[in-house]
Design a protein around this motif. Structure first.
Motif, PDB file in Angstrom:
ATOM      1  N   MET A   1       1.177  -1.281   0.253  1.00  8.35           N
ATOM      2  CA  MET A   1       0.000   0.092  -0.103  1.00  8.35           C
ATOM      3  C   MET A   1       1.223   1.488   0.274  1.00  8.35           C
ATOM      4  SD  MET A   1      -2.951   1.455   2.379  1.00  8.35           S
ATOM      5  CE  MET A   1      -3.752  -0.491   2.703  1.00  8.35           C
ATOM      6  N   THR A   2       0.874   1.935  -0.876  1.00  9.06           N
ATOM      7  CA  THR A   2       1.389   3.674  -0.815  1.00  9.06           C
ATOM      8  C   THR A   2       0.926   4.277   0.209  1.00  9.06           C
ATOM      9  OG1 THR A   2       0.904   3.470  -3.312  1.00  9.06           O
ATOM     10  CG2 THR A   2       2.090   5.360  -2.374  1.00  9.06           C
ATOM     11  N   ARG A   3       2.285   4.394   1.061  1.00  4.99           N
ATOM     12  CA  ARG A   3       2.117   5.833   1.721  1.00  4.99           C
ATOM     13  C   ARG A   3       1.307   6.862   1.795  1.00  4.99           C
ATOM     14  NH1 ARG A   3       5.342   9.566   3.936  1.00  4.99           N
ATOM     15  NH2 ARG A   3       5.083   9.695   6.555  1.00  4.99           N
ATOM     16  N   GLY A   4       0.542   7.153   2.557  1.00  2.53           N
ATOM     17  CA  GLY A   4      -0.132   8.561   2.519  1.00  2.53           C
ATOM     18  C   GLY A   4       0.912   9.768   3.302  1.00  2.53           C
ATOM     19  N   PRO A   5       0.669  11.586   2.643  1.00  2.00           N
ATOM     20  CA  PRO A   5       1.333  12.064   3.318  1.00  2.00           C
ATOM     21  C   PRO A   5       0.889  12.292   5.255  1.00  2.00           C
ATOM     22  CG  PRO A   5      -0.314  12.911   1.974  1.00  2.00           C
ATOM     23  CD  PRO A   5      -0.534  11.690   1.493  1.00  2.00           C
ATOM     24  N   VAL A   6       2.367  12.786   5.653  1.00  3.16           N
ATOM     25  CA  VAL A   6       1.857  13.668   7.034  1.00  3.16           C
ATOM     26  C   VAL A   6       2.155  14.672   6.761  1.00  3.16           C
ATOM     27  CG1 VAL A   6       3.129  13.420   9.131  1.00  3.16           C
ATOM     28  CG2 VAL A   6       3.103  11.113   7.883  1.00  3.16           C
ATOM     29  N   VAL A   7       1.158  15.471   7.394  1.00  2.95           N
ATOM     30  CA  VAL A   7       1.463  17.299   7.509  1.00  2.95           C
ATOM     31  C   VAL A   7       1.532  17.331   9.034  1.00  2.95           C
ATOM     32  CG1 VAL A   7      -0.289  18.867   7.392  1.00  2.95           C
ATOM     33  CG2 VAL A   7      -0.388  17.040   5.614  1.00  2.95           C
ATOM     34  N   THR A   8       2.149  17.793   8.911  1.00  6.42           N
ATOM     35  CA  THR A   8       2.683  18.710  11.274  1.00  6.42           C
ATOM     36  C   THR A   8       2.432  19.884  11.158  1.00  6.42           C
ATOM     37  OG1 THR A   8       4.473  18.944  10.500  1.00  6.42           O
ATOM     38  CG2 THR A   8       4.834  16.974  11.086  1.00  6.42           C
ATOM     39  N   LEU A   9       1.212  19.810  12.073  1.00  7.01           N
ATOM     40  CA  LEU A   9       1.204  21.605  12.590  1.00  7.01           C
ATOM     41  C   LEU A   9       1.759  22.031  13.983  1.00  7.01           C
ATOM     42  CD1 LEU A   9      -1.032  21.243  10.317  1.00  7.01           C
ATOM     43  CD2 LEU A   9      -2.292  22.683  11.750  1.00  7.01           C
ATOM     44  N   ASP A  10       2.667  22.952  14.015  1.00  6.01           N
ATOM     45  CA  ASP A  10       3.283  23.067  15.096  1.00  6.01           C
ATOM     46  C   ASP A  10       3.560  24.603  15.348  1.00  6.01           C
ATOM     47  OD1 ASP A  10       5.221  20.568  15.400  1.00  6.01           O
ATOM     48  OD2 ASP A  10       6.171  21.255  14.062  1.00  6.01           O
ATOM     49  N   GLY A  11       3.301  24.659  16.585  1.00  4.21           N
ATOM     50  CA  GLY A  11       3.229  26.520  17.070  1.00  4.21           C
ATOM     51  C   GLY A  11       3.296  26.606  18.314  1.00  4.21           C
ATOM     52  N   PRO A  12       2.966  27.769  18.958  1.00  2.00           N
ATOM     53  CA  PRO A  12       2.947  27.945  20.302  1.00  2.00           C
ATOM     54  C   PRO A  12       1.529  27.853  21.284  1.00  2.00           C
ATOM     55  CG  PRO A  12       2.618  30.653  19.207  1.00  2.00           C
ATOM     56  CD  PRO A  12       3.165  28.598  18.095  1.00  2.00           C
ATOM     57  N   ALA A  13       2.035  27.770  22.406  1.00  2.00           N
ATOM     58  CA  ALA A  13       0.502  28.193  22.785  1.00  2.00           C
ATOM     59  C   ALA A  13      -0.749  28.823  23.155  1.00  2.00           C
ATOM     60  CB  ALA A  13       0.204  27.714  24.611  1.00  2.00           C
ATOM     61  N   GLY A  14      -2.050  28.452  21.338  1.00  2.00           N
ATOM     62  CA  GLY A  14      -3.220  29.321  21.482  1.00  2.00           C
ATOM     63  C   GLY A  14      -2.761  29.539  20.198  1.00  2.00           C
ATOM     64  N   SER A  15      -1.714  29.193  19.000  1.00  2.00           N
ATOM     65  CA  SER A  15      -2.177  29.031  18.197  1.00  2.00           C
ATOM     66  C   SER A  15      -3.077  28.471  17.252  1.00  2.00           C
ATOM     67  CB  SER A  15      -0.532  28.990  17.481  1.00  2.00           C
ATOM     68  OG  SER A  15      -0.609  27.982  17.470  1.00  2.00           O
ATOM     69  N   GLY A  16      -3.244  27.758  17.980  1.00  3.32           N
ATOM     70  CA  GLY A  16      -5.018  26.830  16.901  1.00  3.32           C
ATOM     71  C   GLY A  16      -4.767  26.194  16.266  1.00  3.32           C
ATOM     72  N   LYS A  17      -3.616  25.098  16.795  1.00  2.00           N
ATOM     73  CA  LYS A  17      -2.495  24.060  15.946  1.00  2.00           C
ATOM     74  C   LYS A  17      -3.868  22.719  15.953  1.00  2.00           C
ATOM     75  CE  LYS A  17       0.672  23.693  19.370  1.00  2.00           C
ATOM     76  NZ  LYS A  17      -0.142  24.986  20.055  1.00  2.00           N
ATOM     77  N   PRO A 139      10.121  14.236  11.206  1.00  2.00           N
ATOM     78  CA  PRO A 139      11.454  15.268  10.484  1.00  2.00           C
ATOM     79  C   PRO A 139      11.098  14.973   9.188  1.00  2.00           C
ATOM     80  CG  PRO A 139      12.485  13.561  11.564  1.00  2.00           C
ATOM     81  CD  PRO A 139      10.986  13.497  11.474  1.00  2.00           C
ATOM     82  N   ASP A 140      10.489  13.993   8.827  1.00  2.00           N
ATOM     83  CA  ASP A 140      10.722  14.339   7.382  1.00  2.00           C
ATOM     84  C   ASP A 140       8.880  14.018   6.657  1.00  2.00           C
ATOM     85  OD1 ASP A 140      13.165  12.962   7.328  1.00  2.00           O
ATOM     86  OD2 ASP A 140      12.948  11.183   7.673  1.00  2.00           O
ATOM     87  N   ALA A 141       8.525  14.780   7.196  1.00  2.00           N
ATOM     88  CA  ALA A 141       6.841  15.459   7.233  1.00  2.00           C
ATOM     89  C   ALA A 141       7.053  15.830   5.441  1.00  2.00           C
ATOM     90  CB  ALA A 141       6.718  16.013   8.294  1.00  2.00           C
ATOM     91  N   GLU A 142       5.553  15.088   4.797  1.00  2.00           N
ATOM     92  CA  GLU A 142       6.027  16.196   3.583  1.00  2.00           C
ATOM     93  C   GLU A 142       5.305  17.062   3.347  1.00  2.00           C
ATOM     94  OE1 GLU A 142       5.499  11.995   2.545  1.00  2.00           O
ATOM     95  OE2 GLU A 142       4.828  13.125   4.103  1.00  2.00           O
TER      96      GLU A 142
END
Length: 227
Positions: A1-17, A139-142
């Protein structure tokens, strides 16, 4: 099965992550991983175990793993369990909120949870939010996104979340102080400090409403990961 993408959302507290990541995952049909919920679950488990917070730095990775925090995939969500029991509201208590930052700064705690987080992303099609998703966990997220907003706006959002939509200046100032202290704690900790990931797309959400910031991230993911 082809691996799908990984999406990361980082940010400080209260940024809406977390709220943004959840809505983005729903729009894309991806899983959503709220890493903060795992740290809160581990904090909750420690408090329930009766181990005094000043002893937490002495605990080994093995001892923390033995508390049995799990991330269970259920439909399009990742549910958090402690000792085989689903937890949700328990993770938002004032006691957990007071102690979670201390726990998150412990090397053993981060090691205890990193494999758990990565296991959720093995097949991709994941939106993960936190403070080190794009720098340490994936660290290798698309697609890497770093959400920011000015301190006052983040304080207003946090107060709205807790039932204070129109805070007094004093209440707002107090919340800004708490968030500023959390920012310093997160960015200055020795292990996995809050950093903007290399190659991340920086999005300032200060003037965006919720629907707008979700749309910006969804559009970004679709442009960077064509089907």
């Amino acid at each position: 099965m082809t691996r799908g993408p990984v999406v990361t959302l980082d940010g400080p507290a209260g940024s809406g992550k977390s709220s943004t990541a959840r809505a983005v995952a729903e729009a894309l049909g991806f899983l959503h991983l709220d890493s903060g919920a795992l740290y809160r679950a581990l904090t909750y488990a420690l408090l329930e175990s009766g181990v005094a917070p000043d002893r937490w730095p002495e605990l080994s990775e093995e001892a923390l793993r033995a508390l049995d925090v799990r991330a269970i995939q259920s439909g399009g969500e990742v549910c958090v369990e402690v000792g085989g029991r689903a937890v949700d509201e328990e993770l938002r208590t004032p006691d957990v909120t007071e102690h979670v930052a201390r726990l998150a700064g412990l090397p053993a705690a981060r090691r205890a949870l990193i494999d758990l987080q990565r296991s959720v992303g093995e097949r991709g099609n994941l939106v993960a939010d936190g403070r080190d998703m794009g720098t340490v966990v994936f660290p290798d997220a698309e697609v890497k996104v770093f959400l920011v907003a000015d301190l006052e706006e983040r304080a207003r959002r946090r107060l709205r979340e807790t039932g204070t939509p129109e805070p007094s200046r004093e209440t707002l100032s107090d919340q800004m102080g708490k968030l500023g202290a959390r920012d310093r704690q997160d960015s200055e900790r020795a292990v996995a400090p809050l950093r903007e990931p290399e190659g991340a797309q920086r999005i300032d959400t200060t003037t965006l409403d919720f629907a707008e910031q979700v749309a910006v991230v969804v559009d970004l993911v679709r442009r960077l990961t064509p089907s």
